[in-house]
Design an enzyme around this catalytic site. Structure first.
Site, PDB file in Angstrom:
ATOM      1  N   ARG A 297      -8.953  16.116   7.977  1.00  0.00           N
ATOM      2  CA  ARG A 297      -9.953  16.462   6.959  1.00  0.00           C
ATOM      3  C   ARG A 297     -11.239  16.958   7.623  1.00  0.00           C
ATOM      4  O   ARG A 297     -11.641  16.433   8.659  1.00  0.00           O
ATOM      5  CB  ARG A 297     -10.268  15.239   6.089  1.00  0.00           C
TER       6      ARG A 297
ATOM      7  N   ASN B 148       0.857  -1.178   0.000  1.00  0.00           N
ATOM      8  CA  ASN B 148       0.000   0.000   0.000  1.00  0.00           C
ATOM      9  C   ASN B 148       0.899   1.235   0.000  1.00  0.00           C
ATOM     10  O   ASN B 148       1.503   1.566   1.012  1.00  0.00           O
ATOM     11  CB  ASN B 148      -0.872  -0.052   1.264  1.00  0.00           C
TER      12      ASN B 148
ATOM     13  N   GLY C 133     -11.428   3.159  16.273  1.00  0.00           N
ATOM     14  CA  GLY C 133     -12.593   2.303  16.530  1.00  0.00           C
ATOM     15  C   GLY C 133     -12.240   1.027  17.262  1.00  0.00           C
ATOM     16  O   GLY C 133     -13.005   0.534  18.096  1.00  0.00           O
ATOM     17  N   GLU C 134     -11.060   0.524  16.972  1.00  0.00           N
ATOM     18  CA  GLU C 134     -10.621  -0.743  17.565  1.00  0.00           C
ATOM     19  C   GLU C 134     -10.037  -0.543  18.961  1.00  0.00           C
ATOM     20  O   GLU C 134     -10.275  -1.342  19.869  1.00  0.00           O
ATOM     21  CB  GLU C 134      -9.564  -1.297  16.607  1.00  0.00           C
ATOM     22  N   ASN C 135      -9.311   0.566  19.135  1.00  0.00           N
ATOM     23  CA  ASN C 135      -8.544   0.729  20.379  1.00  0.00           C
ATOM     24  C   ASN C 135      -9.187   1.607  21.444  1.00  0.00           C
ATOM     25  O   ASN C 135      -8.854   1.478  22.618  1.00  0.00           O
ATOM     26  CB  ASN C 135      -7.166   1.331  20.057  1.00  0.00           C
TER      27      ASN C 135
ATOM     28  N   GLY D  60     -10.109   5.763  11.620  1.00  0.00           N
ATOM     29  CA  GLY D  60      -8.654   5.876  11.726  1.00  0.00           C
ATOM     30  C   GLY D  60      -8.300   7.318  11.442  1.00  0.00           C
ATOM     31  O   GLY D  60      -9.121   8.208  11.652  1.00  0.00           O
TER      32      GLY D  60
ATOM     33  N   GLU E 265      -6.556  -4.981   6.188  1.00  0.00           N
ATOM     34  CA  GLU E 265      -6.728  -4.748   4.755  1.00  0.00           C
ATOM     35  C   GLU E 265      -5.729  -5.567   3.932  1.00  0.00           C
ATOM     36  O   GLU E 265      -6.055  -6.037   2.839  1.00  0.00           O
ATOM     37  CB  GLU E 265      -6.593  -3.247   4.458  1.00  0.00           C
TER      38      GLU E 265
ATOM     39  N   HIS F 102     -15.488   2.794  10.342  1.00  0.00           N
ATOM     40  CA  HIS F 102     -14.031   2.646  10.188  1.00  0.00           C
ATOM     41  C   HIS F 102     -13.402   3.974  10.612  1.00  0.00           C
ATOM     42  O   HIS F 102     -13.463   4.965   9.880  1.00  0.00           O
ATOM     43  CB  HIS F 102     -13.670   2.308   8.732  1.00  0.00           C
TER      44      HIS F 102
ATOM     45  N   HIS G  65     -12.407   3.058   1.860  1.00  0.00           N
ATOM     46  CA  HIS G  65     -12.227   2.045   2.931  1.00  0.00           C
ATOM     47  C   HIS G  65     -12.924   0.719   2.578  1.00  0.00           C
ATOM     48  O   HIS G  65     -13.241  -0.074   3.459  1.00  0.00           O
ATOM     49  CB  HIS G  65     -12.774   2.544   4.295  1.00  0.00           C
TER      50      HIS G  65
ATOM     51  N   ARG H 239      -2.788  -1.939  -3.365  1.00  0.00           N
ATOM     52  CA  ARG H 239      -4.015  -1.244  -2.991  1.00  0.00           C
ATOM     53  C   ARG H 239      -4.165   0.011  -3.851  1.00  0.00           C
ATOM     54  O   ARG H 239      -3.256   0.840  -3.917  1.00  0.00           O
ATOM     55  CB  ARG H 239      -3.937  -0.833  -1.524  1.00  0.00           C
TER      56      ARG H 239
ATOM     57  N   LYS I  58       3.400   0.729   3.090  1.00  0.00           N
ATOM     58  CA  LYS I  58       3.076  -0.288   4.085  1.00  0.00           C
ATOM     59  C   LYS I  58       2.996  -1.618   3.369  1.00  0.00           C
ATOM     60  O   LYS I  58       2.505  -1.667   2.233  1.00  0.00           O
ATOM     61  CB  LYS I  58       1.727   0.003   4.752  1.00  0.00           C
TER      62      LYS I  58
HETATM   63  P1  AMP Z   1      -5.281   4.200  11.553  1.00  0.00           P
HETATM   64  O1  AMP Z   1      -5.319   5.301  10.539  1.00  0.00           O
HETATM   65  O2  AMP Z   1      -6.363   3.183  11.377  1.00  0.00           O
HETATM   66  O3  AMP Z   1      -3.918   3.574  11.703  1.00  0.00           O
HETATM   67  O4  AMP Z   1      -5.600   4.874  12.979  1.00  0.00           O
HETATM   68  C1  AMP Z   1      -4.781   5.886  13.489  1.00  0.00           C
HETATM   69  C2  AMP Z   1      -5.530   6.585  14.621  1.00  0.00           C
HETATM   70  O5  AMP Z   1      -5.809   5.650  15.663  1.00  0.00           O
HETATM   71  C3  AMP Z   1      -4.706   7.711  15.229  1.00  0.00           C
HETATM   72  O6  AMP Z   1      -5.507   8.855  15.415  1.00  0.00           O
HETATM   73  C4  AMP Z   1      -4.301   7.132  16.569  1.00  0.00           C
HETATM   74  O7  AMP Z   1      -4.090   8.094  17.567  1.00  0.00           O
HETATM   75  C5  AMP Z   1      -5.510   6.266  16.901  1.00  0.00           C
HETATM   76  N1  AMP Z   1      -5.199   5.275  17.947  1.00  0.00           N
HETATM   77  C6  AMP Z   1      -4.311   4.270  17.880  1.00  0.00           C
HETATM   78  N2  AMP Z   1      -4.252   3.607  19.067  1.00  0.00           N
HETATM   79  C7  AMP Z   1      -5.142   4.222  19.893  1.00  0.00           C
HETATM   80  C8  AMP Z   1      -5.556   4.037  21.253  1.00  0.00           C
HETATM   81  N3  AMP Z   1      -5.040   3.075  21.996  1.00  0.00           N
HETATM   82  N4  AMP Z   1      -6.498   4.877  21.758  1.00  0.00           N
HETATM   83  C9  AMP Z   1      -7.022   5.862  21.015  1.00  0.00           C
HETATM   84  N5  AMP Z   1      -6.677   6.084  19.727  1.00  0.00           N
HETATM   85  C10 AMP Z   1      -5.755   5.291  19.173  1.00  0.00           C
END
Ligand code: AMP
Length: 423
Positions: free
Chosen positions: A249, A14, A338-340, A218, A403, A216, A191, A102, A21
């Site tokens: 954005r 990607n 969303g995950e963390n 991020g 992905e 999603h 996405h 990608r 990546k």
């Molecule tokens: P991504 O683009 O999917 O890699 O997500 C990046 C975003 O996830 C960034 O804004 C990070 O600060 C956030 N992020 C990663 N780990 C955590 C966490 N443990 N708690 C809150 N936000 C997180």
């Protein structure tokens, strides 16, 4: 079709505007009709960031081993050559069979993954206009890898492809219809590789879900309404600027605002585009950071406001899509945030109780602890990438999206299965 001999090695790559990546997967040749997701093993992964700046960094991982450092890369070619050099011995031994790229934008043309041919490269070049921030670097990666690994099959997978099912009434804008026919101005959505993966995961986990909302979240963020396994609406549009508030954005704003700003600030279209894409969102409001995790460490009024706005806009979209779908069977959170972030999920769900959406606080926190330590190397643990965090009528899931494995899986299906259709 590729002949089925030995192990299949796939490099998913990607290339972003300033990053590369990648992951390398091994899949046994005895696939049969089984879903490739169930048999894959991730043997390497890595990221090179800040290409073309003075802040270059690389981070490579394999099971139990990491290699990272600071190094400046003039361009993508230098970064990819460094990646190959770093993995040199292993890559030579592995014999990469497939390189899967990608592509953020497939336009109207590419609605499925494709094998790279001369004709496809010409068509891909023609898409640059639609996604000037993304597609040129995707193409650069394709050209470099085709040169470095001429024996490997090169495949392209498109983020827009998942949204080809959006019906016309949700997919075009209420501007003169002619612009849709003449210039293909419509909602492409993004996405899609992540949304496809989550769809697959949920069906592999035997979750019988007909109406689903996936968030999603991020650095880039979008929401998708899924009905019977296909996208029926999504928040990003003609470009990835529309929809939710994101790291840098702006997402949805009154369409008149850019015209007003252009006049008041006396700036060019490029400068304006830069403000809306790179200086807005969490960064624009907090005036401190685009990074969500970092934002949570600040307690000043602007940072708190940025958090509130971010949550509020997600809630509004979920409400809208619940109405569009006439109710939902499940809600999913994925992407780095969303995950963390259990806090984000909790704040969003607080306002959705009227829909039967209620979070289980203990499960919610445990899911974040789990994903914060999640190691995606070795055998792909698809059943462990879904955590149930709901405590009400509607199931809620935190999901680790992947992905790279979705791209690898789509490439294998394209090259090995004459008839697509397996999940
Ligand atoms: P991504 O683009 O999917 O890699 O997500 C990046 C975003 O996830 C960034 O804004 C990070 O600060 C956030 N992020 C990663 N780990 C955590 C966490 N443990 N708690 C809150 N936000 C997180």
């Amino acid at each position: 079709m590729i002949k089925k001999t030995g192990q299949i090695h796939i490099l998913s790559i990607n290339c972003g505007s300033s990053s590369v990546k990648f992951s390398i997967f091994e899949i046994p040749d005895s696939l049969g009709k089984k879903n490739p997701l169930l048999n894959a093993e991730r043997i390497f992964s890595g990221v090179i960031e800040e290409i073309g700046t003075k802040f270059g960094e690389f981070h490579f991982k394999t099971k139990g081993k990491e290699d990272f450092g600071k190094l400046n890369f003039k361009d993508h070619s230098e970064a990819i050559n460094f990646m190959i050099h770093k993995l040199g011995f292993n890559i030579a031994n592995l014999n990469i069979n497939i390189v899967v790229h990608r592509f953020v934008h497939g336009g109207d043309e590419f609605r499925e993954p494709v094998v790279v041919t001369k004709e496809n490269i010409v068509k891909l070049n023609g898409l640059t206009e639609l996604a000037p921030l993304h597609n040129p670097s995707n193409l650069k990666g394709l050209k470099i890898m085709s040169g470095c690994m001429p024996h490997a099959k090169q495949v392209c997978v498109f983020d827009t492809a998942f949204h080809r099912t959006i019906p016309l009434y949700a997919g075009i804008y209420p501007i003169p219809l002619d612009y849709y026919y003449r210039y293909k101005v419509k909602r492409y959505g993004f996405h899609g590789i992540s949304y496809s993966y989550i769809n697959n995961l949920l069906s592999l986990n035997k979750k019988d879900i007909k109406k689903l909302i996936i968030c999603h979240l991020g650095n880039g963020a979008s929401i998708c309404a899924v009905k019977n396994g296909v996208s029926v609406d999504t928040s990003m549009g003609y470009t990835p600027l529309e929809g939710l508030m994101m790291g840098t954005r702006c997402g949805d704003i009154d369409p008149s605002i850019p015209f007003i700003l252009k006049e008041k600030l006396n700036i060019s279209c490029e400068e304006l585009y830069d403000i809306l894409n790179k200086k807005s969102g969490l960064l624009g409001i907090s005036q401190k950071t685009y990074d969500f995790k970092e934002l949570l460490t600040y307690s000043d009024e602007n940072s708190k406001l940025a958090f509130k706005m971010y949550v509020y806009r997600i809630i509004k979209f979920i409400g809208g899509y619940c109405a569009a779908l006439n109710g939902i069977d499940a809600l999913v959170f994925t992407g780095g945030i969303g995950e963390n972030s259990s806090l984000l999920r909790k704040e969003v769900c607080k306002n959705l109780a009227y829909l039967g959406i209620k979070i289980d606080d203990r499960k919610n926190k445990k899911a974040s602890e789990y994903f914060n330590k999640f190691d995606c190397h070795g055998k792909i643990k698809i059943r462990k990438q879904v955590k149930s965090i709901g405590g009400g009528k509607i199931p809620i899931f935190a999901v680790h999206t992947d992905e790279d494995i979705q791209m690898a899986s789509e490439a294998v299906k394209l090259l090995f299965y004459e008839k697509r259709g397996a999940t």
